[in-house]
Enzyme design. Sequence first.
Site, PDB file in Angstrom:
ATOM      1  N   CYS A  36      41.429 -22.325  15.353  1.00  0.00           N
ATOM      2  CA  CYS A  36      41.754 -21.103  14.997  1.00  0.00           C
ATOM      3  C   CYS A  36      42.578 -20.300  15.979  1.00  0.00           C
ATOM      4  O   CYS A  36      43.185 -19.156  15.535  1.00  0.00           O
ATOM      5  CB  CYS A  36      41.121 -20.473  13.978  1.00  0.00           C
ATOM      6  N   PHE A  50      34.875 -27.952  10.014  1.00  0.00           N
ATOM      7  CA  PHE A  50      34.709 -28.842  11.157  1.00  0.00           C
ATOM      8  C   PHE A  50      34.979 -28.710  12.509  1.00  0.00           C
ATOM      9  O   PHE A  50      34.450 -29.363  13.375  1.00  0.00           O
ATOM     10  CB  PHE A  50      35.489 -30.315  10.639  1.00  0.00           C
ATOM     11  N   GLU A  74      31.210 -31.175   6.000  1.00  0.00           N
ATOM     12  CA  GLU A  74      30.914 -32.458   5.614  1.00  0.00           C
ATOM     13  C   GLU A  74      31.714 -33.603   6.246  1.00  0.00           C
ATOM     14  O   GLU A  74      31.254 -34.685   6.560  1.00  0.00           O
ATOM     15  CB  GLU A  74      31.332 -32.837   3.970  1.00  0.00           C
ATOM     16  N   LYS A 104      25.456 -24.350   5.115  1.00  0.00           N
ATOM     17  CA  LYS A 104      26.499 -25.607   4.521  1.00  0.00           C
ATOM     18  C   LYS A 104      27.296 -25.882   5.653  1.00  0.00           C
ATOM     19  O   LYS A 104      28.539 -25.365   5.547  1.00  0.00           O
ATOM     20  CB  LYS A 104      27.051 -25.243   3.174  1.00  0.00           C
ATOM     21  N   SER A 111      39.889 -22.798   5.971  1.00  0.00           N
ATOM     22  CA  SER A 111      41.252 -22.550   5.957  1.00  0.00           C
ATOM     23  C   SER A 111      41.627 -21.323   4.807  1.00  0.00           C
ATOM     24  O   SER A 111      40.438 -20.855   4.205  1.00  0.00           O
ATOM     25  CB  SER A 111      41.791 -23.756   5.227  1.00  0.00           C
ATOM     26  N   GLU A 148      50.141 -23.161   9.577  1.00  0.00           N
ATOM     27  CA  GLU A 148      49.155 -23.663  10.132  1.00  0.00           C
ATOM     28  C   GLU A 148      49.314 -25.361  10.293  1.00  0.00           C
ATOM     29  O   GLU A 148      49.070 -25.859   9.222  1.00  0.00           O
ATOM     30  CB  GLU A 148      47.785 -23.181   9.835  1.00  0.00           C
TER      31      GLU A 148
HETATM   32  P1  NAD Z   1      38.306 -25.912   4.884  1.00  0.00           P
HETATM   33  O1  NAD Z   1      38.544 -24.652   4.603  1.00  0.00           O
HETATM   34  O2  NAD Z   1      38.743 -27.549   4.423  1.00  0.00           O
HETATM   35  O3  NAD Z   1      36.543 -26.479   5.077  1.00  0.00           O
HETATM   36  C1  NAD Z   1      35.539 -25.248   5.496  1.00  0.00           C
HETATM   37  C2  NAD Z   1      34.506 -25.246   4.461  1.00  0.00           C
HETATM   38  O4  NAD Z   1      34.853 -25.052   3.196  1.00  0.00           O
HETATM   39  C3  NAD Z   1      33.737 -26.549   4.549  1.00  0.00           C
HETATM   40  O5  NAD Z   1      32.292 -26.401   4.657  1.00  0.00           O
HETATM   41  C4  NAD Z   1      33.950 -27.311   3.240  1.00  0.00           C
HETATM   42  O6  NAD Z   1      32.938 -28.132   2.761  1.00  0.00           O
HETATM   43  C5  NAD Z   1      34.282 -26.096   2.267  1.00  0.00           C
HETATM   44  N1  NAD Z   1      35.210 -26.378   1.149  1.00  0.00           N
HETATM   45  C6  NAD Z   1      36.231 -27.060   1.299  1.00  0.00           C
HETATM   46  N2  NAD Z   1      37.034 -27.172   0.027  1.00  0.00           N
HETATM   47  C7  NAD Z   1      36.435 -26.391  -0.782  1.00  0.00           C
HETATM   48  C8  NAD Z   1      36.658 -26.031  -1.775  1.00  0.00           C
HETATM   49  N3  NAD Z   1      37.510 -26.438  -2.652  1.00  0.00           N
HETATM   50  N4  NAD Z   1      35.657 -25.002  -2.527  1.00  0.00           N
HETATM   51  C9  NAD Z   1      34.592 -24.808  -1.834  1.00  0.00           C
HETATM   52  N5  NAD Z   1      34.624 -24.938  -0.604  1.00  0.00           N
HETATM   53  C10 NAD Z   1      35.132 -25.858  -0.116  1.00  0.00           C
HETATM   54  O7  NAD Z   1      38.349 -25.897   6.581  1.00  0.00           O
HETATM   55  P2  NAD Z   1      38.194 -26.998   7.590  1.00  0.00           P
HETATM   56  O8  NAD Z   1      39.371 -27.885   7.647  1.00  0.00           O
HETATM   57  O9  NAD Z   1      36.948 -27.513   7.975  1.00  0.00           O
HETATM   58  O10 NAD Z   1      38.563 -26.100   9.173  1.00  0.00           O
HETATM   59  C11 NAD Z   1      39.870 -25.805   9.567  1.00  0.00           C
HETATM   60  C12 NAD Z   1      40.082 -24.529   9.179  1.00  0.00           C
HETATM   61  O11 NAD Z   1      39.248 -23.418   9.639  1.00  0.00           O
HETATM   62  C13 NAD Z   1      41.487 -23.984   9.992  1.00  0.00           C
HETATM   63  O12 NAD Z   1      42.343 -23.437   8.879  1.00  0.00           O
HETATM   64  C14 NAD Z   1      41.176 -22.925  10.806  1.00  0.00           C
HETATM   65  O13 NAD Z   1      41.981 -22.259  11.121  1.00  0.00           O
HETATM   66  C15 NAD Z   1      39.995 -22.254  10.174  1.00  0.00           C
HETATM   67  N6  NAD Z   1      39.066 -21.860  11.227  1.00  0.00           N
HETATM   68  C16 NAD Z   1      38.977 -20.513  11.286  1.00  0.00           C
HETATM   69  C17 NAD Z   1      38.273 -19.733  12.205  1.00  0.00           C
HETATM   70  C18 NAD Z   1      38.200 -18.286  12.150  1.00  0.00           C
HETATM   71  O14 NAD Z   1      37.299 -17.632  12.827  1.00  0.00           O
HETATM   72  N7  NAD Z   1      39.285 -17.506  11.609  1.00  0.00           N
HETATM   73  C19 NAD Z   1      37.347 -20.544  13.028  1.00  0.00           C
HETATM   74  C20 NAD Z   1      37.640 -21.884  12.937  1.00  0.00           C
HETATM   75  C21 NAD Z   1      38.281 -22.530  11.893  1.00  0.00           C
END
Ligand code: NAD
Length: 493
Positions: free
Chosen positions: A290, A158, A185, A182, A235, A391
């Site tokens: 991040c 997000f 959401e 994808k 994450s 985090e």
């Molecule tokens: P998230 O892991 O909750 O969601 C990321 C994606 O995974 C979304 O599209 C979501 O629909 C999907 N998802 C969520 N739960 C799932 C599951 N159980 N099974 C399959 N798919 C699933 O992350 P977020 O809250 O949207 O974003 C924040 C996180 O992203 C933070 O931890 C941040 O550090 C990380 N991030 C990392 C980078 C990087 O380059 N390393 C860059 C940006 C954000």
Amino acid sequence: MPEIETLADDGQLRNYANGQWTEITGSNGQDIVNPATGETLGHVPFSDEADVDRVVGQALEAFQDWQSTPVEERIQPLFELKQLLEEHESDLAELVVQEHGKTLAEARGEVRRGIENVEVACGIPSMMQAGNLSHAAPEIDESAVRQPLGVFTAITPFNFPAMIPLWFLPYAVATGNSFILKPSEQDPLTARLIFQLIDEAGFPDGVVNMVHGGPEAVNALLDHDDIAGASFVGSTPIAKHVYERGAKNGKRVQAQGGAKNHVIVTESADLDFAAEKVLSASCACAGERCLALDNVVIEDSIYDDFVDRTVELADEMTVSQGLEDDVDMGALITPEHERNVRNHIQTGIEEGATLFRDGRDITVDGYEDGNFLGPTVFGDVTADMVIAREEIFGPVVNLMRAENFDEAVETVNESRFGNAASLFTNNGHKANRFKKEAEAGNLGVNVGTVAPMAFFHFGGQKDSFFGDLHAQGEDMIQFYTDKTIYIERWPDQ
Ligand code: NAD
């Protein structure tokens, strides 16, 4: 709010597949809510396995012609897309503010960073060349070519709804693959607007597609036989899940995870400059980055001085709805996430950290329903505390003491994450040591936000990354192609 022309009348988002906006048949979904106002902006239905299967089938069909379309033709829609993104830069940035909650300046910055990836991908005719050598062996010439692999997907978070999809999409299609996004959401309207522009850019039907959804759609993509590879950003627990599930199904996977970044401030640093850069790197996008510099490891001799400067700067920060004038920090994504950050602040107090500035006491006039927190500054934080290890993804800065530079580097390397680390110093020898000894994928010297330009790869190490090839630049070309060697002998007849 910029008009989302093809959003259905009832505010339901649709997938984009085979050049059409298609209804989602899956039964779940969620509202899209402005984090600063609480206003509902729309509803995103979640695609199920059948929705995903249809889109993958169409993307695979489009791949058959796209893979052999001359590369000069493949990049023309990307030039068009760059133009369209620039024409709609302000619309995109405003939409990011409305559904994500960050400030307009931050949103403009992320849109720009996204466009830079489209620009780099336009150079694919040169970047995709693999190499050749005549007389590689007696009478033998050898050459290598890169070939696309099929249908790729990217699953994105997000926190950068405009930029992160563009870390992948332009390279995937420029190299001759078809692609399915994808998006998160939580704020899918930005991707919606980008796809409106993609629709105008002239890609053949089925080459660029989007499915909305949550875990069910992600797992359906990872399990689908016709998906060649998946990029993930999110994450760490989900990154691990995606990496394992995709790899088990024989796919290429790159999965970028969460972070807990450190910055070292040495006694030779320009402290005013360092404090300003560190605070802005910790609190930009309300800490939902991040690359946020959460743990600030300060040499003992300047610790008290640095605390004073940081708190003073934090006191001056303004917090409000991101489209208001002169706002330094916007809202957090959801009320649940705001609660989560508040709980972490409570944990820090219970663990014995000194709360120099409490961001919980905040009201933002006119935006009483928003998910706001002010900058929060903890001191006397030690590496074993939960607030230093986990985090938080909020505007919480941890100030930590180190007796000397060696101890500071040890603290950086104790972390299980390795996304980014930075050093503020005027000592070149320490800078050199830091570059060699600090364990993170992105290292900065006298830099707050350690974000590489699009022509360099971007990715972390340790628990911040699973895979080998990272996002952006040359790594993307390797990820999206396989190499074949031609070995040729043409004897005199
Ligand atoms: P998230 O892991 O909750 O969601 C990321 C994606 O995974 C979304 O599209 C979501 O629909 C999907 N998802 C969520 N739960 C799932 C599951 N159980 N099974 C399959 N798919 C699933 O992350 P977020 O809250 O949207 O974003 C924040 C996180 O992203 C933070 O931890 C941040 O550090 C990380 N991030 C990392 C980078 C990087 O380059 N390393 C860059 C940006 C954000």
